[in-house]
Design a protein around this motif. Structure first.
Motif, mmCIF file in Angstrom:
data_model
loop_
_atom_site.group_PDB
_atom_site.id
_atom_site.type_symbol
_atom_site.label_atom_id
_atom_site.label_comp_id
_atom_site.label_asym_id
_atom_site.label_seq_id
_atom_site.Cartn_x
_atom_site.Cartn_y
_atom_site.Cartn_z
ATOM 1 N N ALA A 9 70.807 54.833 12.684
ATOM 2 C CA ALA A 9 69.946 54.081 13.591
ATOM 3 C C ALA A 9 70.497 52.719 13.928
ATOM 4 O O ALA A 9 70.206 52.167 14.968
ATOM 5 N N SER A 10 71.314 52.124 13.041
ATOM 6 C CA SER A 10 71.655 50.730 13.240
ATOM 7 C C SER A 10 73.076 50.482 13.696
ATOM 8 O O SER A 10 73.405 49.384 14.073
ATOM 9 N N SER A 11 73.934 51.468 13.649
ATOM 10 C CA SER A 11 75.327 51.207 13.985
ATOM 11 C C SER A 11 75.594 51.474 15.452
ATOM 12 O O SER A 11 75.047 52.394 16.027
ATOM 13 N N PRO A 12 76.435 50.668 16.093
ATOM 14 C CA PRO A 12 76.694 50.861 17.511
ATOM 15 C C PRO A 12 77.647 52.007 17.785
ATOM 16 O O PRO A 12 77.570 52.638 18.821
ATOM 17 N N ARG A 100 68.846 50.045 21.545
ATOM 18 C CA ARG A 100 69.244 51.244 20.828
ATOM 19 C C ARG A 100 68.512 52.465 21.381
ATOM 20 O O ARG A 100 69.071 53.565 21.480
ATOM 21 N N LEU A 101 67.256 52.278 21.744
ATOM 22 C CA LEU A 101 66.475 53.368 22.315
ATOM 23 C C LEU A 101 67.064 53.821 23.649
ATOM 24 O O LEU A 101 67.149 55.024 23.932
ATOM 25 N N LEU A 107 72.326 59.263 25.573
ATOM 26 C CA LEU A 107 73.116 60.242 24.837
ATOM 27 C C LEU A 107 72.354 61.553 24.674
ATOM 28 O O LEU A 107 72.901 62.639 24.913
ATOM 29 N N GLY A 108 71.082 61.466 24.268
ATOM 30 C CA GLY A 108 70.300 62.678 24.064
ATOM 31 C C GLY A 108 70.092 63.463 25.347
ATOM 32 O O GLY A 108 70.201 64.691 25.365
ATOM 33 N N LEU A 109 69.801 62.746 26.447
ATOM 34 C CA LEU A 109 69.595 63.417 27.730
ATOM 35 C C LEU A 109 70.862 64.135 28.174
ATOM 36 O O LEU A 109 70.836 65.310 28.562
ATOM 37 N N GLY A 110 71.988 63.435 28.116
ATOM 38 C CA GLY A 110 73.237 64.033 28.572
ATOM 39 C C GLY A 110 73.657 65.230 27.747
ATOM 40 O O GLY A 110 74.025 66.280 28.292
ATOM 41 N N LEU A 111 73.592 65.111 26.425
ATOM 42 C CA LEU A 111 74.033 66.211 25.566
ATOM 43 C C LEU A 111 73.110 67.418 25.670
ATOM 44 O O LEU A 111 73.565 68.565 25.672
ATOM 45 N N PRO A 161 58.635 60.881 25.509
ATOM 46 C CA PRO A 161 57.434 60.135 25.094
ATOM 47 C C PRO A 161 57.340 59.908 23.596
ATOM 48 O O PRO A 161 56.615 59.015 23.151
ATOM 49 N N LEU A 162 58.055 60.700 22.801
ATOM 50 C CA LEU A 162 57.975 60.545 21.357
ATOM 51 C C LEU A 162 58.948 59.510 20.816
ATOM 52 O O LEU A 162 58.804 59.063 19.678
ATOM 53 N N LEU A 163 59.945 59.127 21.618
ATOM 54 C CA LEU A 163 60.988 58.243 21.111
ATOM 55 C C LEU A 163 60.483 56.861 20.718
ATOM 56 O O LEU A 163 60.880 56.334 19.670
ATOM 57 N N PRO A 164 59.620 56.181 21.519
ATOM 58 C CA PRO A 164 59.212 54.823 21.113
ATOM 59 C C PRO A 164 58.548 54.778 19.750
ATOM 60 O O PRO A 164 58.689 53.798 19.010
#
Length: 312
Positions: A9-12, A100-101, A107-111, A161-164
């Motif tokens: 979650a925290s690394s770029p 980060r979100l 990334l999630g949408l594209g993959l 909608p669940l991501l936030p």
């Protein structure tokens, strides 16, 4: 040392903050190369399909859909990772939950859409080769094709909608959610891979068993197969080329997806894998976005002819 959840979650760059500057610079350069090459190849495929009528087929519509999704990774997500790797680890922009979100959403949408497009292409070719022409024409009408493409994006947008809520939970809850999210991701990719392999291995069995059937099908979509369809080589050589080309495509896909699957399953059921192994598995999956245009066009004479006509 942070655990797997806080690390992810925290690394770029999907690496620990404590990694050396040399490692971060190397990964930034790698992301930059993948971003440039992937963006150019995906844009080129989209341009060729829209510019040449012979390439405007149902199979290529799914390929273009995958290229559009891959641009979300190559043109929008990877450049940010390349830049962030050059910033100091204590930079405030790196620790922003909203930023980060945004990056995670790209990334999630594209993959997700890219993997769905892989399956749509494989199923399209499977129906084309193994079913009657009337079945293919009834299934792949224009409105049905549009619905399939729209469904791939709708499924990718469904978790948005669940991501936030993931960023507002406590640390213990976030760890549990991250573990179950990784498990869900692994199972989804594993199921998609099984369906894709079923389609392509079914094509191989049909081609090897009846090369004559492939040669007499009067479909322009045969030119979009991952092996040459015209002019055909001798029957035995044709079957061998077909099998090798399809199996090569499957091997590249497995190499890009399966490490993340098994690393995620290992982290859920046993113990988290080393951070470097997790980073490598994610990097392999993301690199598919740069390789996908080549995987589906390098054996197509129509694509090569179109590319030669526009390139100097």
């Amino acid at each position: 040392m942070p655990n797997a959840s806080s690390w992810g979650a925290s690394s770029p760059l999907l690496l620990l903050w404590e990694d050396s500057s040399g490692t971060r610079i190397f990964l930034s350069l790698l992301y930059a190369v993948l971003a440039i090459s992937g963006t150019l190849s995906n844009v080129m495929v989209i341009y060729l399909v829209f510019s040449f009528k012979k390439l405007q087929t149902t199979s290529n519509a799914f390929i273009v859909n995958g290229c559009a999704a891959d641009l979300s990774v190559c043109a929008l997500w990877m450049p940010q990772e390349a830049v962030l790797g050059l910033l100091p680890p204590n930079s405030s922009s790196l620790r922003s939950a909203e930023y980060r979100l945004l990056r995670g959403g790209l990334l999630g949408l594209g993959l997700t859409v890219s993997l769905a497009s892989h399956l749509l292409v494989a199923f399209n070719r499977y129906v084309l080769i193994t079913k009657l022409p009337s079945v293919y024409q009834a299934l792949y009408q224009r409105k049905h094709t549009g619905c399939m493409i729209g469904l791939s994006w709708a499924l990718a947008l469904l978790p948005v909608p669940l991501l936030p809520g993931l960023w507002t939970l406590g640390s213990a809850q976030s760890d549990d959610i991250s573990r179950y999210t990784a498990l869900l991701l692994a199972l989804a990719v594993l199921g998609q891979t099984a369906l894709l392999l079923h389609c392509y291995l079914g094509i191989v069995r049909r081609v090897r068993g009846s090369a004559k059937r492939v040669s007499v099908l009067n479909f322009h979509l045969l030119h979009q197969l991952p092996f040459p369809a015209a002019p055909p080589p001798p029957r035995r050589a044709q079957r061998r080329l077909s099998s090798v080309s399809v199996l090569l495509l499957c091997c590249v896909f497995l190499l890009g997806t399966q490490p993340l699957v098994w690393v995620s399953l290992l982290g859920f059921f046993l113990r988290p894998a080393p951070p470097a192994l997790q980073a490598a598995s994610w990097l392999l999956l993301c690199s598919l976005s740069a390789l996908n245009p080549l995987l589906y066009t390098w054996r197509s004479e129509e694509f090569r002819r179109a590319a030669r006509s526009v390139l100097p």
